[in-house]
Design a protein around this motif. Structure first.
Motif, short mmCIF file in Angstrom:
data_model
loop_
_atom_site.label_atom_id
_atom_site.label_comp_id
_atom_site.label_asym_id
_atom_site.label_seq_id
_atom_site.Cartn_x
_atom_site.Cartn_y
_atom_site.Cartn_z
N ASN A 268 0.79 -1.23 0.00
CA ASN A 268 0.00 0.00 0.00
C ASN A 268 0.82 1.28 0.00
O ASN A 268 0.27 2.36 -0.20
CB ASN A 268 -0.93 -0.01 1.22
N ASP A 269 2.12 1.15 0.24
CA ASP A 269 2.99 2.34 0.27
C ASP A 269 3.85 2.41 -0.99
O ASP A 269 4.93 3.01 -0.95
CB ASP A 269 3.89 2.31 1.51
N SER A 270 3.40 1.80 -2.08
CA SER A 270 4.22 1.72 -3.29
C SER A 270 3.49 2.26 -4.50
O SER A 270 2.27 2.11 -4.63
CB SER A 270 4.63 0.26 -3.56
N HIS A 271 4.26 2.89 -5.38
CA HIS A 271 3.74 3.29 -6.69
C HIS A 271 4.90 3.24 -7.68
O HIS A 271 5.98 3.78 -7.42
CB HIS A 271 3.13 4.69 -6.67
N PHE A 272 4.66 2.59 -8.81
CA PHE A 272 5.72 2.37 -9.79
C PHE A 272 5.50 3.21 -11.03
O PHE A 272 4.40 3.26 -11.58
CB PHE A 272 5.80 0.89 -10.17
#
Length: 391
Positions: free
Chosen positions: A144-148
């Protein structure tokens, strides 16, 4: 609600202290064997992960392998975009057709940004679409703390991961793909003799001979924004415990190496895995209503192991909680209670307790005796209440 307090006593050993103040700006340390978080420093803050985020690209590729969409011998074309990628490279060229196996080595050992783009385009058509696929899969995995924004960790303001998410992803790679995880311990890879200066695995722990533990993964990372980082894993030679740790924001490659080794020593030497309850061991009893017996033993259905700071091994306490008395009949193995175990300085652990034996419902005599006891209790209560009011 019934509550029973007890102490779980174990032989104490000399105290060493388990506080650890890492120089990393963010860190997460996790004991996989006992599912215990040993250190959390800014671990849920999204930040620039650099090449550590290549673990997500590898996860996507490993899933494709497991699902049969590709094999180790599958080849991918090399686009001009992949060929022109800067930074760490596997040094593929537009006329190459690298295999999936070669690309895995190129990503893990060479940290090849070009290899990541080849995989992204091979699985997603374009790197942009592959990044969308990564984000969709990350949401499904609870990252939930990731964005690519890309496949390689190339600096981008929207390309972010937390140390917790990187650690959770590492745990997944270890547990879900054990035969592929072995690739993280590969020491060198030189694609077509093109990368002799970049052919060694950058994980500084792979060459350390600590005696009581051995590292076997996973991935380093470095950019000016992120500093020096490492997702690592190591296994104890003494009891088989495995840890995963993530560090970021260190100032140099040397700092990363020394801090990673210190973290591993902390995790393995400041904590001990202890068996506190054996399978079937009776730890308490619950009152039974209208049964052939008035109590039933409470046991743990399986061995209970805890990871404890070495100085707290004689300070473990537990509380058994159940709603009682339990209505007969009771079946052996029926879950009746919970035990809350408290270890100083650690998160509480909760385990289920089950019935030690069957307790059949009582016959006519039991029901008669129970009714008589209830009536007697009521008369006593009424008499006591009357006496209090008269006074």
């Amino acid at each position: 609600m019934k509550r029973l307090m007890l102490a779980l006593l174990m032989t104490a050993v000399p105290a060493l202290g388990h506080a650890f103040d890492t120089r990393a700006s963010s860190a997460w340390v996790y004991d996989m064997t006992t599912h215990t978080v040993l250190l959390d420093k800014n671990a849920h803050v999204p930040e620039h992960p650099a090449s550590m985020s290549k673990l997500m690209t590898l996860n996507m590729l490993f899933e494709a392998l497991h699902e049969g969409r590709v094999t180790m011998d599958t080849t991918f074309p090399v686009s001009e975009k992949a060929w022109r990628m800067g930074g760490s490279k596997m040094f593929v060229k537009p006329d190459d057709r690298p295999t999936v196996e070669e690309l895995i080595h190129g990503i893990i050992v060479n940290s090849g940004n070009d290899a990541c783009v080849v995989v992204a385009e091979g699985l997603g058509g374009t790197e942009e679409h592959f990044a969308e696929m990564m984000n969709e899969r990350a949401a499904q995995l609870g990252l939930n703390d990731s964005h690519f924004a890309n496949s390689s960790g190339w600096p981008h303001p929207d390309h972010l991961m937390s140390m917790h998410d990187l650690g959770v992803l590492a745990v997944r790679l270890i547990t879900e793909f054990p035969e592929l995880y072995q690739n993280f311990a590969v020491r060198s890879f030189d694609y077509k003799n093109r990368v002799p200066a970049n052919s060694q695995n950058r994980n500084p722990l792979l060459d350390i001979r600590a005696g009581d533990w051995q590292a076997d993964g996973l991935k380093t990372g470095h950019t000016e924004q992120s500093g020096y980082g490492l997702v690592g894993s190591a296994e104890s030679r003494t009891d088989g415990r495995r840890i995963v740790f993530v560090l970021n924001g260190l100032q140099s490659n040397a700092d990363r190496a020394t801090e990673a080794e210190a973290i591993a020593n902390f995790a393995f030497r400041q904590f001990a895995q202890k068996s506190v309850i054996q399978p079937g061991q009776r730890v308490g009893a619950a009152d039974v209503w209208m049964g052939e017996a008035t109590q039933v033993g409470l046991v743990a259905p399986q061995e209970v192991k805890l990871l404890v700071p070495v100085q707290s091994q004689d300070q473990i306490t537990a509380e058994i909680v159940y709603t009682g008395p339990v209505q007969a009949p009771v079946a052996k193995g029926q879950e009746l209670a919970q035990m809350h175990i408290r270890v100083p300085g650690m998160n509480d652990q909760t385990i289920a307790l089950v019935a030690e034996t069957d307790v059949p419902a009582g016959g006519f005599g039991t029901r008669l005796m129970t009714a008589a006891r209830v009536l007697a209790d009521r008369f006593l209560a009424a008499d006591t209440a009357g006496g209090q009011s008269a006074s």
